[in-house]
Design an enzyme around this catalytic site. Structure first.
Site, PDB file in Angstrom:
ATOM      1  N   SER A 110       0.827  -1.203   0.000  1.00  0.00           N
ATOM      2  CA  SER A 110       0.000   0.000   0.000  1.00  0.00           C
ATOM      3  C   SER A 110       0.868   1.261   0.000  1.00  0.00           C
ATOM      4  O   SER A 110       1.662   1.466  -0.905  1.00  0.00           O
ATOM      5  CB  SER A 110      -0.962  -0.030   1.191  1.00  0.00           C
ATOM      6  N   ASP A 254      -2.033   6.135  -4.132  1.00  0.00           N
ATOM      7  CA  ASP A 254      -0.917   5.395  -3.546  1.00  0.00           C
ATOM      8  C   ASP A 254      -0.573   4.224  -4.468  1.00  0.00           C
ATOM      9  O   ASP A 254      -1.227   4.020  -5.503  1.00  0.00           O
ATOM     10  CB  ASP A 254      -1.260   4.960  -2.119  1.00  0.00           C
ATOM     11  N   ASP A 256      -1.069   1.053  -4.625  1.00  0.00           N
ATOM     12  CA  ASP A 256      -2.047   0.019  -4.998  1.00  0.00           C
ATOM     13  C   ASP A 256      -3.410   0.605  -5.339  1.00  0.00           C
ATOM     14  O   ASP A 256      -4.366  -0.119  -5.551  1.00  0.00           O
ATOM     15  CB  ASP A 256      -2.167  -1.050  -3.916  1.00  0.00           C
ATOM     16  N   ASP A 258      -5.834   2.364  -3.823  1.00  0.00           N
ATOM     17  CA  ASP A 258      -7.061   2.359  -3.019  1.00  0.00           C
ATOM     18  C   ASP A 258      -7.208   3.637  -2.193  1.00  0.00           C
ATOM     19  O   ASP A 258      -8.221   3.827  -1.522  1.00  0.00           O
ATOM     20  CB  ASP A 258      -7.163   1.118  -2.130  1.00  0.00           C
TER      21      ASP A 258
END
Length: 466
Positions: A110, A254, A256, A258
């Site tokens: 993340s 970010d 990833d 999300d």
């Protein structure tokens, strides 16, 4: 020690000693535990069908290594793999139910820096595992109770690199997304993809909505050009470029994809907390209903929900908790103040693509700039602090003392202690891994938020005898 085992997965830094960091051995161990957990819960599969798991990864440098280790470990357990390759967390979440899979793994740490990686674990709905299921996987990993299949029963790998396009299609088909209205406005947007998969999928989405895209750090090579957490202190480059390009706004995600943050047209942060507020404002204006965010998120979402005669509730911190309360209250939108948008019309997971498409549609219907839109919302300011305590200090006793001290106020103890005052609030939470108390406050001005935080910190230190 930088290997963190939790109910939501395992994360750590690459290299080092087994059990202390995320080494190849640890990656195999926890992939084995997850696969074993799935097999134990499946019972006897009908017609000899194998279990199926969807796997995707962000663009981290360690991604190919961890990806191959995890993928082939599951193959060794007799589990078939749908390999998405480079992907995003919400894309994998969308793919799992579409593939009728039994679970999913996203290989991403993340917002953590590039030396980190992680295994994020999903159930058959494409949602994060419950706390109970996560605990079972940790028990299996600890016992190393793995049973691999013979050579004739190995899993098979199917490569499917189309899911980022499928994800975009699903977003564009949402009833509240109007790509034609957006295209007519001829928006110009700067995108900071932090050199991960957001640099692929966000520009593609924007271009399909008729938006002119200026790319910044959109090469998915895993070399993050700045700290990948989308906070103001890390985003000087895009703030400057939005102004230079005379763009309508900027988008930051970010690694990833999300978490979503916007930069206003004047180069100032729109504010992570207000990503959800703005998107909820649009959704509620078209489909009034209930909302949920976590207890450390801005009160502004409550105000916006009340404006449309909906009911707002706050969950314990953590995406799993937000989703659980959203389902319980039939919320039509929710998320977290860190820029996470959860829109159940598509799926129960934080999704920057959904956030971008709904925000653009909202903006297309308004005759104002992004800075003016931000100024139109209730103004709140947050202060985020922590107190480091000695291991000997009883953190629970401190929180109980603070609860008693403010017992006449509106208090919630479902996740630490949250004290709601008339115009401000404070949320106290203890860390699960360190003797730390986190202190989040919010008030109508930054000065008031800071003052409340300092006052509470002094009171905690007095109770702790510091």
């Amino acid at each position: 020690m930088t290997l963190i085992k939790s109910i939501s997965g395992i994360r750590g830094t690459i290299g080092g000693k087994v059990g202390d960091n995320l080494t190849p051995v640890d990656a195999v161990k926890f992939a084995s535990a997850y696969g074993t957990f799935l097999k134990a819960g499946s019972g006897k599969l009908e017609d000899g069908r194998k279990l199926k798991v969807v796997i995707g990864r962000d663009a981290r440098i360690s991604g190919p290594m961890i990806h191959n280790l995890v993928l082939n470990t599951l193959v060794g357990l007799g589990i078939d793999i749908i390999d998405l390759g480079l992907s995003t967390t919400p894309t994998v979440e969308v793919a799992v139910p579409m593939e009728n899979a039994d679970g999913g793994i996203i290989l991403t740490a993340s917002h953590n820096p590039k030396q980190w990686n992680a295994l994020k674990l999903l159930n058959s709905k494409g949602e994060f595992l419950s706390g109970a299921d996560g605990a079972k996987i940790l028990e299996i990993a600890e016992a190393e109770a793995f049973d691999f299949v013979d050579v004739d029963s190995l899993g098979e790998i199917t490569i499917n690199d189309s899911y980022m396009d499928i994800h975009i299609d699903e977003v564009l088909e949402l009833p509240l997304v109007d790509a034609e209205a957006v295209a007519k406005r001829k928006f110009k947007v700067v995108v900071d993809g932090v050199n991960s998969t957001g640099g692929i999928i966000i520009p593609n989405l924007l271009e399909q909505m008729g938006v002119e895209v200026v790319k910044l750090y959109c090469e998915p090579n895993g070399h993050f050009p700045h700290n990948p957490e989308p906070l103001k202190e890390h985003l000087g480059d895009i703030c400057k470029l939005v102004v230079e390009e005379k763009a309508d706004f900027g988008i930051v995600v970010d690694p990833d994809v999300d978490r979503l943050a916007f930069i206003s047209n004047d180069g100032e942060m729109f504010g992570e907390e207000y990503t959800l507020v703005a998107v909820a404002d649009y959704v509620l204006s078209k489909t009034p209903g209930n909302t949920v965010s976590n207890m450390s998120s801005s009160r502004a979402l409550r105000d916006i929900t009340n404006k449309y005669n909906g009911s707002y509730q706050a969950s314990a911190v953590g995406e799993v908790n937000v989703v659980e309360l959203m389902k319980k209250t039939n919320a039509i939108i929710g998320g977290e103040g860190n820029g996470g948008i959860i829109y159940p019309e598509l799926h129960y997971g934080r999704d920057s693509l959904v956030g971008v498409a709904l925000f653009l549609t909202h903006l297309a219907s308004l005759d104002m700039t992004v800075a003016e839109l931000r100024a139109s919302y209730p103004q709140y300011y947050m202060s985020k602090n922590k107190i480091e305590l000695t291991p000997q200090i009883d953190v629970d006793a401190i929180l109980e003392a603070m609860t008693d001290k403010y017992k006449d106020e509106n208090i919630s103890t479902i996740d630490g202690v949250k004290i709601d005052f008339a115009t401000e609030w404070v949320h106290l939470r203890k860390s699960n891994t360190e003797p730390i108390i986190r202190i989040y406050t919010e008030a109508p001005t930054q000065e008031e938020a800071d003052e409340l935080a300092f006052r509470i910190i002094d009171e905690i230190k007095a109770v702790a005898g510091l």
